[in-house]
Motif scaffolding. Structure first.
Motif, PDB file in Angstrom:
ATOM      1  N   VAL A  97       0.832  -1.202   0.000  1.00  0.00           N
ATOM      2  CA  VAL A  97       0.000   0.000   0.000  1.00  0.00           C
ATOM      3  C   VAL A  97       0.866   1.251   0.000  1.00  0.00           C
ATOM      4  CG1 VAL A  97      -1.877   1.207   1.182  1.00  0.00           C
ATOM      5  CG2 VAL A  97      -1.742  -1.275   1.289  1.00  0.00           C
ATOM      6  N   THR A  98       1.860   1.291   0.883  1.00  0.00           N
ATOM      7  CA  THR A  98       2.725   2.470   0.978  1.00  0.00           C
ATOM      8  C   THR A  98       3.581   2.637  -0.269  1.00  0.00           C
ATOM      9  OG1 THR A  98       2.778   2.325   3.389  1.00  0.00           O
ATOM     10  CG2 THR A  98       4.557   3.544   2.336  1.00  0.00           C
ATOM     11  N   ILE A  99       4.043   1.536  -0.839  1.00  0.00           N
ATOM     12  CA  ILE A  99       4.853   1.624  -2.060  1.00  0.00           C
ATOM     13  C   ILE A  99       4.034   2.226  -3.200  1.00  0.00           C
ATOM     14  CG2 ILE A  99       5.964   0.245  -3.862  1.00  0.00           C
ATOM     15  CD1 ILE A  99       6.994  -1.596  -1.674  1.00  0.00           C
ATOM     16  N   ARG A 100       2.790   1.785  -3.367  1.00  0.00           N
ATOM     17  CA  ARG A 100       1.933   2.361  -4.412  1.00  0.00           C
ATOM     18  C   ARG A 100       1.699   3.843  -4.166  1.00  0.00           C
ATOM     19  NH1 ARG A 100      -1.426  -2.197  -3.653  1.00  0.00           N
ATOM     20  NH2 ARG A 100      -3.080  -0.841  -2.861  1.00  0.00           N
ATOM     21  N   LEU A 101       1.434   4.195  -2.922  1.00  0.00           N
ATOM     22  CA  LEU A 101       1.180   5.591  -2.587  1.00  0.00           C
ATOM     23  C   LEU A 101       2.420   6.448  -2.806  1.00  0.00           C
ATOM     24  CD1 LEU A 101      -0.654   7.776  -1.365  1.00  0.00           C
ATOM     25  CD2 LEU A 101       0.124   7.051   0.902  1.00  0.00           C
ATOM     26  N   ALA A 102       3.585   5.980  -2.344  1.00  0.00           N
ATOM     27  CA  ALA A 102       4.818   6.765  -2.472  1.00  0.00           C
ATOM     28  C   ALA A 102       5.253   6.896  -3.922  1.00  0.00           C
ATOM     29  CB  ALA A 102       5.926   6.122  -1.645  1.00  0.00           C
ATOM     30  N   LEU A 103       5.141   5.814  -4.703  1.00  0.00           N
ATOM     31  CA  LEU A 103       5.523   5.881  -6.114  1.00  0.00           C
ATOM     32  C   LEU A 103       4.614   6.826  -6.884  1.00  0.00           C
ATOM     33  CD1 LEU A 103       6.423   2.167  -6.989  1.00  0.00           C
ATOM     34  CD2 LEU A 103       7.964   4.096  -6.659  1.00  0.00           C
ATOM     35  N   LEU A 104       3.308   6.764  -6.603  1.00  0.00           N
ATOM     36  CA  LEU A 104       2.384   7.679  -7.277  1.00  0.00           C
ATOM     37  C   LEU A 104       2.687   9.116  -6.895  1.00  0.00           C
ATOM     38  CD1 LEU A 104      -0.070   7.958  -9.119  1.00  0.00           C
ATOM     39  CD2 LEU A 104      -1.543   7.642  -7.106  1.00  0.00           C
ATOM     40  N   ALA A 105       2.991   9.352  -5.628  1.00  0.00           N
ATOM     41  CA  ALA A 105       3.304  10.714  -5.178  1.00  0.00           C
ATOM     42  C   ALA A 105       4.591  11.228  -5.805  1.00  0.00           C
ATOM     43  CB  ALA A 105       3.412  10.735  -3.647  1.00  0.00           C
ATOM     44  N   ILE A 106       5.637  10.379  -5.872  1.00  0.00           N
ATOM     45  CA  ILE A 106       6.909  10.841  -6.425  1.00  0.00           C
ATOM     46  C   ILE A 106       6.820  11.049  -7.929  1.00  0.00           C
ATOM     47  CG2 ILE A 106       7.990   8.605  -6.927  1.00  0.00           C
ATOM     48  CD1 ILE A 106       9.669  11.635  -5.255  1.00  0.00           C
ATOM     49  N   VAL A 107       6.001  10.253  -8.616  1.00  0.00           N
ATOM     50  CA  VAL A 107       5.812  10.457 -10.058  1.00  0.00           C
ATOM     51  C   VAL A 107       5.095  11.781 -10.318  1.00  0.00           C
ATOM     52  CG1 VAL A 107       4.561   9.617 -12.082  1.00  0.00           C
ATOM     53  CG2 VAL A 107       5.891   8.026 -10.702  1.00  0.00           C
ATOM     54  N   ILE A 234      17.947  14.433  -9.323  1.00  0.00           N
ATOM     55  CA  ILE A 234      17.932  13.006  -9.010  1.00  0.00           C
ATOM     56  C   ILE A 234      18.364  12.771  -7.567  1.00  0.00           C
ATOM     57  CG2 ILE A 234      19.055  10.805  -9.509  1.00  0.00           C
ATOM     58  CD1 ILE A 234      16.956  11.507 -11.520  1.00  0.00           C
ATOM     59  N   THR A 235      19.379  13.506  -7.131  1.00  0.00           N
ATOM     60  CA  THR A 235      19.809  13.405  -5.729  1.00  0.00           C
ATOM     61  C   THR A 235      18.667  13.747  -4.789  1.00  0.00           C
ATOM     62  OG1 THR A 235      22.031  14.059  -6.393  1.00  0.00           O
ATOM     63  CG2 THR A 235      21.515  14.189  -4.057  1.00  0.00           C
ATOM     64  N   LEU A 236      17.966  14.813  -5.094  1.00  0.00           N
ATOM     65  CA  LEU A 236      16.866  15.260  -4.243  1.00  0.00           C
ATOM     66  C   LEU A 236      15.715  14.272  -4.263  1.00  0.00           C
ATOM     67  CD1 LEU A 236      16.181  17.632  -2.427  1.00  0.00           C
ATOM     68  CD2 LEU A 236      15.093  18.741  -4.376  1.00  0.00           C
ATOM     69  N   ILE A 237      15.426  13.684  -5.427  1.00  0.00           N
ATOM     70  CA  ILE A 237      14.341  12.713  -5.513  1.00  0.00           C
ATOM     71  C   ILE A 237      14.658  11.492  -4.651  1.00  0.00           C
ATOM     72  CG2 ILE A 237      13.192  11.083  -7.068  1.00  0.00           C
ATOM     73  CD1 ILE A 237      13.304  13.211  -9.228  1.00  0.00           C
ATOM     74  N   GLY A 238      15.924  11.055  -4.669  1.00  0.00           N
ATOM     75  CA  GLY A 238      16.301   9.925  -3.823  1.00  0.00           C
ATOM     76  C   GLY A 238      16.083  10.203  -2.355  1.00  0.00           C
ATOM     77  N   VAL A 239      16.451  11.410  -1.920  1.00  0.00           N
ATOM     78  CA  VAL A 239      16.215  11.798  -0.525  1.00  0.00           C
ATOM     79  C   VAL A 239      14.725  11.955  -0.261  1.00  0.00           C
ATOM     80  CG1 VAL A 239      16.663  13.570   1.215  1.00  0.00           C
ATOM     81  CG2 VAL A 239      18.465  12.917  -0.392  1.00  0.00           C
ATOM     82  N   ASP A 240      13.993  12.458  -1.259  1.00  0.00           N
ATOM     83  CA  ASP A 240      12.566  12.714  -1.079  1.00  0.00           C
ATOM     84  C   ASP A 240      11.765  11.437  -0.908  1.00  0.00           C
ATOM     85  OD1 ASP A 240      12.897  15.410  -1.166  1.00  0.00           O
ATOM     86  OD2 ASP A 240      12.399  15.628  -3.289  1.00  0.00           O
ATOM     87  N   ILE A 241      12.233  10.336  -1.475  1.00  0.00           N
ATOM     88  CA  ILE A 241      11.504   9.079  -1.286  1.00  0.00           C
ATOM     89  C   ILE A 241      11.465   8.716   0.197  1.00  0.00           C
ATOM     90  CG2 ILE A 241      11.554   6.603  -1.761  1.00  0.00           C
ATOM     91  CD1 ILE A 241      12.566   7.218  -4.526  1.00  0.00           C
ATOM     92  N   GLY A 242      12.589   8.933   0.882  1.00  0.00           N
ATOM     93  CA  GLY A 242      12.585   8.721   2.323  1.00  0.00           C
ATOM     94  C   GLY A 242      11.663   9.693   3.036  1.00  0.00           C
TER      95      GLY A 242
END
Length: 308
Positions: A97-107, A234-242
């Motif tokens: 559930v969280t993976i789907r939510l986080a991936l949709l949010a980051i996209v 890209i660096t920021l996106i990696g940190v933003d996933i956390g």
């Protein structure tokens, strides 16, 4: 490259144990009486309390407790929560559930941030740039603890455009509003970094050379400017996933989504130490792996970067 990866993996091991030790110490230092919190108004007998203390090693010293936890974790055993449920089973149910939510949010956040950031960088000082910077300031000033219930009230309850809550088997439409709310945590920062990076690269010598050679503006921006501008993004996106994983604590609690954040919120509220430490340990692993992948992507984006 191989030596760099080995060195980073060793750093990740040290970081993992350091992070879990700190979280374990902070969580169990604040525990008052978790068994009574779970039992509510019902009394707990001395024999029940003694059995639970022995089961969760609460009678041992702190370092002994941490050693029991680490040795079990290295074998893949996350233990049990204070309610008796297997933390591994809870993780297996919550993570999708969280993976789907986080991936949709980051996209959503990345598409908006990169698209608007590139346009703002190309038209620096224009109307679009001014409006974009103003909107990002508004978004940065809105904490998610305010934005999440406000979005649920307006768009989910009053207007009815989106479902106000989501279930474990929620589809993309049901997760769209929580993902939009969660994406606001990072979209403003990513947009500003993209804008600054594009504006800086437009003034670089290689861009002037490309224009002097007669290359089409679209090729200059798409190949030369954008590729180099994406490195800090890209660096920021990696940190933003956390950050999205941690921000999901509030979002999932507001929208009643049974993911990692929802379980963490419940574990903190009920002082369920094993549950909180187990979920945070997995979050630390995910964060470390994502940052390693981001570092390795640098060489793909910029051939001048080499890992020796």
């Amino acid at each position: 490259m191989f030596r760099y990866i080995v060195r980073r993996l060793l750093q990740m091991v040290l970081t993992f144990f350091g992070a879990t030790f700190v979280v374990y110490a902070l969580m169990f230092a604040n525990i008052d009486d978790p068994f009574q919190v779970l039992a509510g108004d019902r009394p707990i007998t001395d024999s029940q309390r003694a059995e639970l203390n022995a089961r969760f090693h609460l009678d041992d010293g702190f370092f002994a407790q941490y050693w029991h936890y680490v040795t079990a974790l290295l074998t893949g055993d996350f233990g049990e929560s204070l309610t008796g449920r297997s933390i591994g089973d809870m993780l297996a149910q919550a993570w999708p559930v969280t993976i789907r939510l986080a991936l949709l949010a980051i996209v959503i956040a990345s598409v908006i941030a990169v698209g608007a950031g590139v346009l703002s960088g190309l038209r620096r000082g224009g109307v679009f740039d001014t409006v974009t910077l103003t909107l990002t300031l508004v978004v940065l000033a809105m904490p998610i603890v305010v934005l999440a219930p406000l979005a649920q009230l307006i768009f989910g309850i009053q207007l009815g455009w989106f479902p106000p809550t989501a279930t474990r088997d929620a589809n993309l439409y049901q997760l769209l509003l929580p993902a939009l709310v969660l994406g606001t945590l990072v979209v403003a920062t990513e947009l500003r970094v993209t804008r600054s990076s594009v504006a800086e690269n437009l003034r670089a010598d290689y861009v002037r050379t490309a224009r002097a050679k007669g290359l089409a503006p679209r090729r200059v921006v798409g190949v030369h400017v954008l590729r180099n501008s994406l490195i800090p993004v890209i660096t920021l996106i990696g940190v933003d996933i956390g950050a999205l994983m941690s921000g999901a604590v509030v979002t999932e609690a507001v929208f009643n989504i049974p993911g990692v954040g929802f379980n963490l919120f419940r574990g903190i509220r009920t002082e369920d130490g094993p549950l909180v430490v187990g979920f945070v340990s997995v979050l630390v692993i995910v964060f470390l792996v994502i940052n390693l992948i981001v570092d390795l992507l640098y060489a793909a984006l910029d051939p001048r970067i080499r890992y020796e």
